[in-house]
Design a protein around this motif. Sequence first.
Motif, PDB file in Angstrom:
ATOM      1  N   ALA A 110      -1.040   3.398   0.186  1.00 45.98           N
ATOM      2  CA  ALA A 110      -1.249   4.535   1.082  1.00 45.98           C
ATOM      3  C   ALA A 110      -2.667   4.466   1.631  1.00 45.98           C
ATOM      4  N   VAL A 111      -2.856   4.950   2.839  1.00 45.62           N
ATOM      5  CA  VAL A 111      -4.143   4.838   3.528  1.00 45.62           C
ATOM      6  C   VAL A 111      -5.266   5.490   2.736  1.00 45.62           C
ATOM      7  N   LEU A 112      -5.050   6.708   2.241  1.00 47.05           N
ATOM      8  CA  LEU A 112      -6.113   7.420   1.533  1.00 47.05           C
ATOM      9  C   LEU A 112      -6.517   6.698   0.253  1.00 47.05           C
ATOM     10  N   PHE A 137       3.210   2.009  -7.795  1.00 43.78           N
ATOM     11  CA  PHE A 137       4.117   3.008  -7.220  1.00 43.78           C
ATOM     12  C   PHE A 137       4.680   2.530  -5.876  1.00 43.78           C
ATOM     13  N   CYS A 138       5.011   1.264  -5.821  1.00 44.70           N
ATOM     14  CA  CYS A 138       5.475   0.677  -4.564  1.00 44.70           C
ATOM     15  C   CYS A 138       6.917   1.077  -4.256  1.00 44.70           C
ATOM     16  N   PRO A 139       7.200   1.445  -3.014  1.00 44.22           N
ATOM     17  CA  PRO A 139       8.583   1.729  -2.616  1.00 44.22           C
ATOM     18  C   PRO A 139       9.372   0.430  -2.507  1.00 44.22           C
ATOM     19  N   PRO A 140      10.698   0.498  -2.555  1.00 44.72           N
ATOM     20  CA  PRO A 140      11.501  -0.729  -2.475  1.00 44.72           C
ATOM     21  C   PRO A 140      11.423  -1.410  -1.124  1.00 44.72           C
ATOM     22  N   MET A 141      11.087  -0.665  -0.084  1.00 39.23           N
ATOM     23  CA  MET A 141      10.981  -1.254   1.247  1.00 39.23           C
ATOM     24  C   MET A 141      10.097  -0.370   2.125  1.00 39.23           C
ATOM     25  N   ASP A 147       1.132  -3.184   5.525  1.00 41.01           N
ATOM     26  CA  ASP A 147      -0.072  -2.585   6.109  1.00 41.01           C
ATOM     27  C   ASP A 147      -1.189  -2.482   5.076  1.00 41.01           C
ATOM     28  N   THR A 148      -0.819  -2.067   3.853  1.00 45.13           N
ATOM     29  CA  THR A 148      -1.814  -1.914   2.784  1.00 45.13           C
ATOM     30  C   THR A 148      -2.400  -3.264   2.388  1.00 45.13           C
ATOM     31  N   ILE A 152      -6.391  -4.285   2.558  1.00 49.68           N
ATOM     32  CA  ILE A 152      -7.134  -4.715   1.373  1.00 49.68           C
ATOM     33  C   ILE A 152      -7.744  -6.094   1.594  1.00 49.68           C
ATOM     34  N   GLN A 153      -7.000  -6.976   2.200  1.00 46.96           N
ATOM     35  CA  GLN A 153      -7.523  -8.317   2.476  1.00 46.96           C
ATOM     36  C   GLN A 153      -8.699  -8.258   3.444  1.00 46.96           C
ATOM     37  N   GLN A 154      -8.647  -7.332   4.399  1.00 47.77           N
ATOM     38  CA  GLN A 154      -9.774  -7.153   5.313  1.00 47.77           C
ATOM     39  C   GLN A 154     -11.024  -6.673   4.575  1.00 47.77           C
ATOM     40  N   LEU A 155     -10.818  -5.996   3.450  1.00 45.86           N
ATOM     41  CA  LEU A 155     -11.947  -5.534   2.640  1.00 45.86           C
ATOM     42  C   LEU A 155     -12.501  -6.642   1.747  1.00 45.86           C
TER      43      LEU A 155
END
Length: 223
Positions: A110-112, A137-141, A147-148, A152-155
Amino acid sequence: MKVLSIISQKGGVGKTTLATALAVEGSRDGKRTVLFDLDPQASASFWMDTRQDSSLAITAVPAARLGHVLGAVREAGCDLAIIDTPPFAKDIAFEATQHADFVLVPSRPAVLDVMAMTRTLDLVKHYGTPFAAVLTFCPPMGRELEDTIGTIQQLGAEVCPVRIGNRIAYSRAQQTGLAAQEVDQGGKAAQEVAELYKYVCMHLYKSDHDGAPHAQKRAASGS
């Protein structure tokens, strides 16, 4: 002895769930494992109070004593120490990071949560401690995962390839003094924990093949 710290400046991302599950997995793997609970709320310690198996050691310690107790369990022959930390406690996170051989930074997709992760990543990078982000807490799809991961990779963080799903086994485990792999034997949660444990061990013991362990490298650099 190897030290794994699980750190996030945001609450509710599954730090204690991961810490207890990995500690159980380490004990199952034949490693003399101890989990240090640095969270004033003592969630891991309360979890241990309801657990029937006494083969795993969990102790609540103040952060200021962490270096001392790590030295004591190292001398006692401990193989793996796992450190569970609270959110919103930068000083405790500093202590846990500087004593670690590897750090896991959990985050919900999640973005926050990812925005909050930036503070944790800056802290870990300060010590040069090897680390990786792990999504919980990943959703199945859904596109939230991709996006997340991209953010994270950009960080500048490695993203653990193991995704921890939003499964009832994890919450049920925390309520019963069990680990998710004990609640969901042979199920998806058990598979996720086993794969995450292998991933963590790969990083913890990588230094044994690459030369001086992280702690020795850090001391040599004067950090």
